[in-house]
Scaffold this motif. Structure first.
Motif, mmCIF file in Angstrom:
data_model
loop_
_atom_site.group_PDB
_atom_site.id
_atom_site.type_symbol
_atom_site.label_atom_id
_atom_site.label_comp_id
_atom_site.label_asym_id
_atom_site.label_seq_id
_atom_site.Cartn_x
_atom_site.Cartn_y
_atom_site.Cartn_z
ATOM 1 N N SER A 31 68.506 -12.805 -33.421
ATOM 2 C CA SER A 31 67.488 -13.361 -32.533
ATOM 3 C C SER A 31 66.749 -12.266 -31.770
ATOM 4 N N TYR A 74 63.962 -12.529 -35.618
ATOM 5 C CA TYR A 74 64.022 -13.389 -36.798
ATOM 6 C C TYR A 74 63.885 -14.863 -36.421
ATOM 7 N N PHE A 75 64.436 -15.256 -35.288
ATOM 8 C CA PHE A 75 64.220 -16.590 -34.735
ATOM 9 C C PHE A 75 64.346 -16.483 -33.228
ATOM 10 N N ASN A 76 63.940 -17.521 -32.530
ATOM 11 C CA ASN A 76 63.910 -17.471 -31.070
ATOM 12 C C ASN A 76 65.032 -18.321 -30.497
ATOM 13 N N ASP A 77 65.938 -17.678 -29.799
ATOM 14 C CA ASP A 77 66.994 -18.384 -29.072
ATOM 15 C C ASP A 77 67.318 -17.577 -27.821
ATOM 16 N N TYR A 135 69.670 -15.212 -40.501
ATOM 17 C CA TYR A 135 68.362 -15.856 -40.380
ATOM 18 C C TYR A 135 68.291 -17.123 -41.226
ATOM 19 N N VAL A 180 67.762 -20.959 -39.947
ATOM 20 C CA VAL A 180 66.596 -21.728 -40.378
ATOM 21 C C VAL A 180 67.020 -23.044 -41.023
ATOM 22 N N ASP A 218 68.416 -25.417 -38.331
ATOM 23 C CA ASP A 218 67.328 -25.839 -37.464
ATOM 24 C C ASP A 218 66.445 -26.871 -38.168
ATOM 25 N N GLU A 264 55.846 -17.124 -43.647
ATOM 26 C CA GLU A 264 57.079 -16.823 -42.936
ATOM 27 C C GLU A 264 57.832 -15.692 -43.617
#
Length: 750
Positions: free
Chosen positions: A35, A39-42, A64, A68, A71, A286
């Protein structure tokens, strides 16, 4: 006596539980690192990590796709039942922060979130939540006095339960006490949880969920395909840390996982391996974003890791749409099933008393003087340490003994990976390209000349390494000896920005190959004779620096030249250009071609047959494995796509050989399972056959990627090196040389 046995069983069970809980600690650090790197938002993960640590890009890619996929399932479920009361139950939640992330985004309206794990884990998680204002303010109306000791924390929409998932009666009772309902839509999530349970316990959990909840959806992510070399290596890792994968051999494939759910009361089941998920359901925009985050060079291990994990959803009712693919088009791409390869034909033979020092990957090998192989560079092990290798190894193909020359010159780029090594008919070998790290490219082209002592025509057993000195001399001619050279000063190589030479050996990183200090020659005396290394002075239109390209010696205009194609650059561009190098004039020219041009490629192979360059496999500009074979008429400089019939697999990171009019492709990786074996292509008829690799030897695993191979005769090949960094499971280095018997393959064409 009985009390002692029960105590021992309890102690062993506690140790296993502690080891499984330990996977949570490692996992949450990896998720946080992923994160943090974008790679992703947390924004809540770091609250559950006591000490942050940056993981490798390969680890980031693995976590990642896991994030994904889950999610996608969660948000699809919340959208599907947005107007209904619903609940999410996370089985084996660990320190997952999903509830806090979704709650902060106001995505949990009409939703109750329940997390379950071992009591020791949830006690720690409760303390972390209660002692952090940012987390605590998201939890509404915490009940001060839980109704059960298994309820660690309970609020209006969030519950934290400490229950062993094998105790189903206790689990159901705790869920009831929390006020969860069994007749409303319920999503149950299992992220690498049931794989640590026994077959009986995990299947009972799956069956219990289908029978207990009226409208249930199950989402699961865990391991499959335990029987190949990567799968065995993965199992060994988890066994070594005390948390063996108990379920993977009971449900080893996607189909067996699907049947498990359909046989335990679930109406529908959808499952994909992660290669398929990434290829079909992550859009190109993406993918480009992910590629831009970090320099990445472990495609083989990523595809192997993705092929050994799956994402699954099952439901007790017919759903109007898929929770995995909802909202994402497949972009007209399909995963085409492959015809099965022919089994029982190939066999490995480990060389008795062979030198096992060639344990490396990303290296290059050249066969010269019929019997000898020069191996350069790569990543391997020396004195128990994994590192890039600078030594040059000469192996005698008659007894597979090796001689080692440890090259200690500070300014010559011996240490490199994913370069090419091309032998000419006169025995001279050229090294081109490669990298010393994903951020530092090799710009020196090296010429290697092996002069054999007629009295030493075979490596005399275990001879160790030749180590030379590096004292500069002033002479206009080559002085042979143990580590002498002609040219500039070893201590003064790198030009600094102000035009002065940098005198620090440690700071020497890059060098203009035309400067005086690099127009030098090294000569090393060792057991077989003399190895001479020259830094080539480039002329003409030099190719861009690159790695993972392909190269071969060709005959054009009556001269032998070096042909290179494709590769990757420091900026991660994938190249599709062609160049020729003339050894006589040391001049480069760019080859401009027409016809059905292959386009950008890396990690592919080229061979030379009847005036044609044959290009096989590789990864394209989107890093997807390529199936096609292309032929370049070197005289007319026109590309043609060959129409291959029969069984033929896409592959990259393989090796290629010519045996008469047959093209042989050895090993490699693609997005399917199992990995490719050996392909034989009849170049006269364009017919192909695939032969499966032998079943792996558990005591000596073979991974045929990032290896090199030499064709000894029409009966056998010798494989040198290979392997890679197997995700977080450790580094695997093949035990080689190993002989691959191909004698039976030709019979199938008759």
């Amino acid at each position: 006596m009985d009390e002692n046995i029960n105590l021992l069983r309890k102690t062993n069970k506690t140790r296993r539980e502690t080891a499984v809980q330990g996977t949570n600690d490692s996992s949450i650090v990896s998720k946080c690192s992923t994160s943090t790197c974008g790679y992703f938002n947390d924004p809540y993960l770091h609250y559950f990590v006591s000490k942050q640590s940056r993981r490798a890009p390969l680890i980031h890619r693995g976590y990642y796709i896991r994030a994904v996929a889950f999610d996608r399932i969660l948000k699809s479920f919340l959208e599907l039942y947005k107007n209904s009361k619903k609940q999410v139950i996370s089985l084996g939640c660990g320190f997952d922060s999903t509830y806090f992330r979704l709650k902060s985004c106001d995505l949990l309206q009409n939703t109750v979130f329940c997390e379950i794990d071992f009591p020791e884990v949830v006690k720690k998680k409760r303390l972390l939540v209660e002692n952090n204002e940012d987390l605590l303010k998201l939890v509404e109306k915490i009940k001060e006095q839980p109704l059960s000791p298994h309820i660690e924390l309970s609020s209006a929409d969030y519950h934290l339960l400490g229950v062993d998932l094998t105790q189903l009666n206790t689990l159901e009772a705790a869920i009831k006490m929390c006020g969860l309902e069994f007749d409303i839509p319920t999503l149950l999530l299992s992220e690498c949880v049931m794989t640590y349970m026994t077959r009986r316990c995990s299947t009972e959990l799956v069956k219990w969920a289908s029978e207990t909840f009226e409208e249930a959806i199950f989402g699961m992510y865990e391991q499959i395909n335990p029987e190949d070399s990567f799968g065995l290596f993965m199992q060994n890792h988890f066994y070594s840390i005390g948390s063996p994968l108990k379920c993977i051999n009971a449900f080893p494939s996607i189909e067996s996982q699907r049947k498990r759910f359909l046989n335990t009361g679930w109406v529908c089941c959808e499952v994909y391996d992660m290669n398929t998920f990434y290829s079909l359901f992550v859009d190109d925009k993406e993918k480009r974003r992910i590629e831009s985050l970090e320099t990445f060079d472990e495609y083989e291990e990523l595809n192997l890791k993705y092929s050994h994990y799956f994402i699954l959803t099952a439901s007790t009712v017919e759903l109007p749409r898929s929770l995995i693919t909802y909202g994402h088009s497949e972009n007209d791409k399909k995963i085409i099933p492959l015809e099965p390869a022919i089994t029982g034909v190939l066999s490995f033979t480990y060389v008795p008393d062979g030198d096992q020092s060639l344990r490396r990957f990303g290296h290059a090998s050249s066969q010269i003087y019929q019997h000898y192989t020069i191996t350069t560079g790569g990543f391997g092990e020396i004195d128990g340490r994994h590192q890039r290798l600078a030594e040059i190894t000469v192996t005698d193909g008659r007894n597979f003994k090796s001689c080692h020359v440890l090259c200690c010159s500070a300014h010559i780029q011996y240490s490199r990976m994913h370069h090419t090594s091309v032998p000419l008919s006169n025995g001279i070998t050229y090294l081109f390209g490669g990298r010393q790290s994903p951020y530092f490219m090799c710009n020196q082209m090296l010429k290697l000349i092996l002069t054999l002592d007629k009295h030493k025509q075979s490596c005399p057993g275990d001879i160790g390494r030749a180590r030379g000195t590096s004292s500069p001399i002033e002479s206009d001619h080559l002085v042979t000896g143990n580590g002498t050279f002609q040219g500039g000063d070893l201590e003064q190589c790198n030009h600094s920005d102000d035009g002065q030479r940098n005198h620090s050996i440690d700071s020497i990183k890059h060098c203009d190959s035309n400067c005086d200090c690099c127009n030098s020659t090294f000569s090393w005396d060792f057991e077989l004779g003399t190895l001479q290394v020259n830094v080539v002075a480039h002329n003409g239109k030099q190719p861009r620096e690159r790695w993972r390209h392909a190269a071969v010696a060709v005959i054009t205009d009556g001269k032998e030249k070096l042909f290179i194609h494709g590769g990757k650059t420091k900026t991660c561009d994938v190249l599709g250009d062609c160049h020729l190098f003339d050894p006589e004039t040391e001049t480069w020219e760019e080859v401009l071609c027409s016809g059905d041009v292959p386009g950008p490629r890396h990690s592919h192979c080229v061979t030379f047959w009847n005036g044609n360059v044959l290009l096989t496999g590789g990864l394209d500009i989107h890093h997807e494995p390529v199936l096609d074979v292309f032929r370049l008429d070197i005289g007319s400089r026109v590309w043609y796509r060959m129409n291959i019939s029969g069984t033929f697999y896409p592959r990259y990171s393989h090796t290629a050989h010519l045996l008469g009019d047959f093209l042989i492709l050895v090993g490699g990786v693609n997005t399917y399972h199992p990995p490719p074996g050996v392909a034989f292509v009849n170049l006269k008829t364009s017919q192909s056959m695939e032969f499966a690799l032998p079943s792996p030897d558990k005591t000596s695993l073979m991974m045929l990627h990032r290896h090199t191979s030499i064709l000894l005769d029409d009966q056998q090949l010798v494989v040198l090196g290979g392997g890679g960094n197997c995700f977080s499971f450790g580094t695997h280095l093949n035990r080689t040389p190993v002989l691959l018997n191909i004698s039976q393959c030709m019979k199938f064409f008759n």
